[in-house]
Design a protein around this motif. Structure first.
Motif, PDB file in Angstrom:
ATOM      1  N   MET A  59       0.829  -1.219   0.000  1.00 18.57           N
ATOM      2  CA  MET A  59       0.000   0.000   0.000  1.00 18.57           C
ATOM      3  C   MET A  59       0.856   1.259   0.000  1.00 18.57           C
ATOM      4  O   MET A  59       0.369   2.359  -0.221  1.00 18.57           O
ATOM      5  CB  MET A  59      -0.953  -0.010   1.188  1.00 18.57           C
ATOM      6  CG  MET A  59      -0.286   0.052   2.527  1.00 18.57           C
ATOM      7  SD  MET A  59      -1.451  -0.022   3.897  1.00 18.57           S
ATOM      8  CE  MET A  59      -1.852  -1.748   3.976  1.00 18.57           C
ATOM      9  N   LYS A  95       5.794  -9.130  16.119  1.00 20.23           N
ATOM     10  CA  LYS A  95       4.580  -9.669  15.513  1.00 20.23           C
ATOM     11  C   LYS A  95       4.835 -11.121  15.141  1.00 20.23           C
ATOM     12  O   LYS A  95       5.920 -11.468  14.670  1.00 20.23           O
ATOM     13  CB  LYS A  95       4.218  -8.878  14.245  1.00 20.23           C
ATOM     14  CG  LYS A  95       3.607  -7.525  14.519  1.00 20.23           C
ATOM     15  CD  LYS A  95       2.207  -7.636  15.071  1.00 20.23           C
ATOM     16  CE  LYS A  95       1.703  -6.308  15.599  1.00 20.23           C
ATOM     17  NZ  LYS A  95       0.514  -6.427  16.412  1.00 20.23           N
ATOM     18  N   ILE A 101       1.605 -15.856   5.563  1.00 15.33           N
ATOM     19  CA  ILE A 101       1.938 -14.428   5.511  1.00 15.33           C
ATOM     20  C   ILE A 101       3.442 -14.258   5.285  1.00 15.33           C
ATOM     21  O   ILE A 101       3.883 -13.469   4.452  1.00 15.33           O
ATOM     22  CB  ILE A 101       1.495 -13.709   6.812  1.00 15.33           C
ATOM     23  CG1 ILE A 101      -0.033 -13.729   6.936  1.00 15.33           C
ATOM     24  CG2 ILE A 101       2.026 -12.278   6.852  1.00 15.33           C
ATOM     25  CD1 ILE A 101      -0.571 -13.167   8.236  1.00 15.33           C
ATOM     26  N   ASP A 117       0.009  -7.864   1.889  1.00 18.15           N
ATOM     27  CA  ASP A 117      -1.436  -7.925   2.173  1.00 18.15           C
ATOM     28  C   ASP A 117      -1.793  -7.780   3.644  1.00 18.15           C
ATOM     29  O   ASP A 117      -2.846  -8.257   4.075  1.00 18.15           O
ATOM     30  CB  ASP A 117      -2.004  -9.261   1.645  1.00 18.15           C
ATOM     31  CG  ASP A 117      -1.711  -9.452   0.172  1.00 18.15           C
ATOM     32  OD1 ASP A 117      -1.899  -8.491  -0.594  1.00 18.15           O
ATOM     33  OD2 ASP A 117      -1.270 -10.556  -0.208  1.00 18.15           O
ATOM     34  N   THR A 118      -0.926  -7.179   4.428  1.00 17.62           N
ATOM     35  CA  THR A 118      -1.252  -7.018   5.848  1.00 17.62           C
ATOM     36  C   THR A 118      -1.285  -5.538   6.208  1.00 17.62           C
ATOM     37  O   THR A 118      -0.805  -4.689   5.461  1.00 17.62           O
ATOM     38  CB  THR A 118      -0.189  -7.679   6.757  1.00 17.62           C
ATOM     39  OG1 THR A 118       1.040  -6.960   6.608  1.00 17.62           O
ATOM     40  CG2 THR A 118       0.032  -9.141   6.421  1.00 17.62           C
ATOM     41  N   ALA A 119      -1.822  -5.279   7.406  1.00 17.56           N
ATOM     42  CA  ALA A 119      -1.756  -3.905   7.934  1.00 17.56           C
ATOM     43  C   ALA A 119      -0.287  -3.560   8.181  1.00 17.56           C
ATOM     44  O   ALA A 119       0.545  -4.447   8.375  1.00 17.56           O
ATOM     45  CB  ALA A 119      -2.547  -3.812   9.230  1.00 17.56           C
ATOM     46  N   LYS A 120      -0.015  -2.255   8.207  1.00 16.76           N
ATOM     47  CA  LYS A 120       1.374  -1.821   8.386  1.00 16.76           C
ATOM     48  C   LYS A 120       1.928  -2.195   9.755  1.00 16.76           C
ATOM     49  O   LYS A 120       3.130  -2.180   9.963  1.00 16.76           O
ATOM     50  CB  LYS A 120       1.466  -0.310   8.186  1.00 16.76           C
ATOM     51  CG  LYS A 120       1.343   0.114   6.744  1.00 16.76           C
ATOM     52  CD  LYS A 120       1.536   1.606   6.643  1.00 16.76           C
ATOM     53  CE  LYS A 120       1.222   2.101   5.259  1.00 16.76           C
ATOM     54  NZ  LYS A 120       1.271   3.573   5.168  1.00 16.76           N
ATOM     55  N   SER A 121       1.035  -2.492  10.686  1.00 18.39           N
ATOM     56  CA  SER A 121       1.518  -2.864  12.018  1.00 18.39           C
ATOM     57  C   SER A 121       2.341  -4.149  11.975  1.00 18.39           C
ATOM     58  O   SER A 121       3.072  -4.454  12.904  1.00 18.39           O
ATOM     59  CB  SER A 121       0.348  -3.006  12.991  1.00 18.39           C
ATOM     60  OG  SER A 121      -0.520  -4.022  12.568  1.00 18.39           O
ATOM     61  N   PHE A 122       2.225  -4.914  10.886  1.00 18.01           N
ATOM     62  CA  PHE A 122       3.018  -6.132  10.744  1.00 18.01           C
ATOM     63  C   PHE A 122       4.397  -5.848  10.153  1.00 18.01           C
ATOM     64  O   PHE A 122       5.225  -6.740  10.083  1.00 18.01           O
ATOM     65  CB  PHE A 122       2.279  -7.147   9.860  1.00 18.01           C
ATOM     66  CG  PHE A 122       1.145  -7.835  10.562  1.00 18.01           C
ATOM     67  CD1 PHE A 122       1.335  -9.058  11.195  1.00 18.01           C
ATOM     68  CD2 PHE A 122      -0.108  -7.260  10.623  1.00 18.01           C
ATOM     69  CE1 PHE A 122       0.293  -9.686  11.860  1.00 18.01           C
ATOM     70  CE2 PHE A 122      -1.152  -7.867  11.281  1.00 18.01           C
ATOM     71  CZ  PHE A 122      -0.961  -9.092  11.904  1.00 18.01           C
TER      72      PHE A 122
END
Lengths: 133, 213
Positions: A59, A95, A101, A117-122
Motif C-alpha cells: 500500500m 509480531k 503471511i 497484504d497485511t496492515a502496516k503494524s506487521f
C-alpha cells in the motif's frame, strides 16, 4: 477520599508509570548489527547474499528486499509451513505470523519486513530477531 | 438540546479530529516526531473536551471517535490506517468512560492542578488504551491471529510512549477549559449550514488527499 485528592494522585501515579517504563525501555533496548534467525546470527549483507531479491507491491508502493519465502528454508528451517515466525524489533515490538503471511514478505536492507497484504503494524522495523516457533 | 444539533456536532468534531489525524498527523510523522502521542495529547484532548464544554451531552465523545476513526480509514497512505482508525475509535470510547463521573459543568476541575491532572489521566489513558485495543483488534480485523505474548512484551514500550501524551494532555486540557470563557453564539439558521459545511470540507480534503497521493 474525594475527587480533589484522587485525581492528582492518579496523575502522579501515571507519570511515575510512564517514567519508569521509559527508563526500562531505554535500559533493555537491544542494539546490534546482526539479526538472529532460528538461533544463528546474520548480518543483513549475508542475508542478501543468501536469498533471492524480490520486489513486492504494498500500500506504500514497491518494496524490494530479500524474499523470505526463499531465505527461510536456506537458513535451515525444515518444513517452513509447519512453523510460526515471531519477528522482533529492537524496541521490543514484535509480531507473529504464519507461513502463509511470512512467505509473501521481503526483508529490506533497512532491516524491516514488508508484507503486501497485511496492515502496516506487521511491518516490523529495526529487526533484531526472527524466532522460528 | 435538540437531537439533530448534537448529531451535527458529533459530525463536525469527529470530522475535525479525523482531518487533523490525517493531514496534520502525517506532517508530524514526516518530521520524525511521535505523532501518535502528539495527536492524542493535543487534538484528541482538545476536540473531546471542547465538545463536552459546548454540548454537555453524554455519549457524544464516543460518537466523535467513531466519526474521526471512520474518516481516518479514508486515507490509507499515512501510517497504519486500520490501526489508527481502531485506536481513534477506542480513544473516544475510553474518554467517555473516564469522564463518566465528571460533571458537565467541570465543577471538579476549578484549579489548574485538577485540570492538569485530569489532562494527564485522560491523555495517558486514552493513548495507552487505544494502543492496546488496536494491537489486539488490528491482527484480527486483518485476518491474522492475535498473540498475547506480542502485546505483553511490548507493554513497557506502550506505557513509556504514553508519557509524552500525558505531559502534553496536562498542558492542553487547562488551555482548552479556558475556551469556556469565549462566548461564540451561532444562530440556529446558521448552525446547520456551518457544521455540515465544515464537516463536508474535512471529508472532501481527506478523500481528495487520498486521490492526490
Amino acid at each position: 477520599m474525594g475527587k480533589e485528592k484522587i485525581i492528582p494522585i492518579l496523575a502522579l501515579i501515571i507519570l511515575i508509570i510512564g517514567g519508569t517504563s521509559s527508563a526500562y525501555v531505554y535500559a533493555t533496548q537491544i542494539d546490534k548489527e546482526t539479526i538472529s534467525i532460528n538461533g544463528y546470527e546474520y548480518t543483513i549483507d549475508q542475508l542478501f547474499y543468501m536469498g533471492e531479491a524480490k520486489t513486492i507491491e504494498t500500500m506504500e508502493g514497491e518494496k524490494t528486499g530479500v524474499s523470505l519465502e526463499d531465505l527461510i528454508p536456506k537458513l535451515g528451517v525444515g518444513c517452513p509451513s509447519c512453523h510460526e515466525y515471531t519477528i522482533m524489533g529492537k524496541e521490543g515490538y514484535q509480531k507473529t505470523v504464519d507461513w502463509d503471511i511470512m512467505k509473501t514478505g521481503v526483508l529490506a536492507d533497512i532491516k524491516k519486513v514488508y508484507f503486501p497484504d497485511t496492515a502496516k503494524s506487521f511491518w516490523v522495523g529495526d529487526i533484531v530477531e526472527i524466532e522460528v516457533k | 438540546m435538540k437531537k439533530w444539533k448534537v448529531i451535527a456536532g458529533i459530525l463536525l468534531f469527529g470530522s475535525l479530529w479525523g482531518f487533523s489525524e490525517v493531514i496534520i498527523g502525517s506532517t508530524i510523522q514526516d518530521v520524525g516526531l511521535p505523532s501518535g502521542a502528539i495527536m492524542t495529547g493535543v487534538f484528541a484532548i482538545f476536540f473531546l473536551v471542547s465538545s463536552r464544554i459546548i454540548y454537555r451531552q453524554p455519549g457524544m465523545q464516543f460518537g466523535i471517535g467513531l466519526v474521526a476513526g471512520g474518516l481516518r480509514l479514508f486515507n490509507p497512505f499515512v501510517g497504519c490506517h486500520l490501526c489508527s482508525a481502531i485506536a481513534i475509535m477506542a480513544e473516544g470510547a475510553i474518554f467517555e468512560l473516564i469522564w463518566y463521573r465528571i460533571s458537565f459543568d467541570f465543577s471538579e476541575l476549578k484549579t489548574t492542578i485538577m485540570q492538569g491532572s485530569m489532562g494527564i489521566i485522560s491523555a495517558y489513558t486514552i493513548f495507552v488504551g487505544g494502543y492496546i485495543v488496536t494491537q489486539i483488534l488490528t491482527p484480527i480485523a486483518d485476518g491474522a491471529n492475535f498473540y498475547i505474548e506480542n502485546l505483553i512484551v511490548f507493554m513497557p514500550n506502550i506505557l513509556a510512549r504514553g508519557l509524552i501524551a500525558a505531559v502534553i494532555g496536562g498542558i492542553v486540557l487547562p488551555i482548552t477549559i479556558l475556551t469556556k470563557k469565549i462566548d461564540i453564539t451561532i444562530k440556529d439558521r446558521l448552525y446547520y449550514p456551518t457544521t455540515i459545511g465544515l464537516s463536508i470540507l474535512c471529508w472532501f480534503v481527506v478523500i481528495g488527499n487520498w486521490f492526490v497521493a
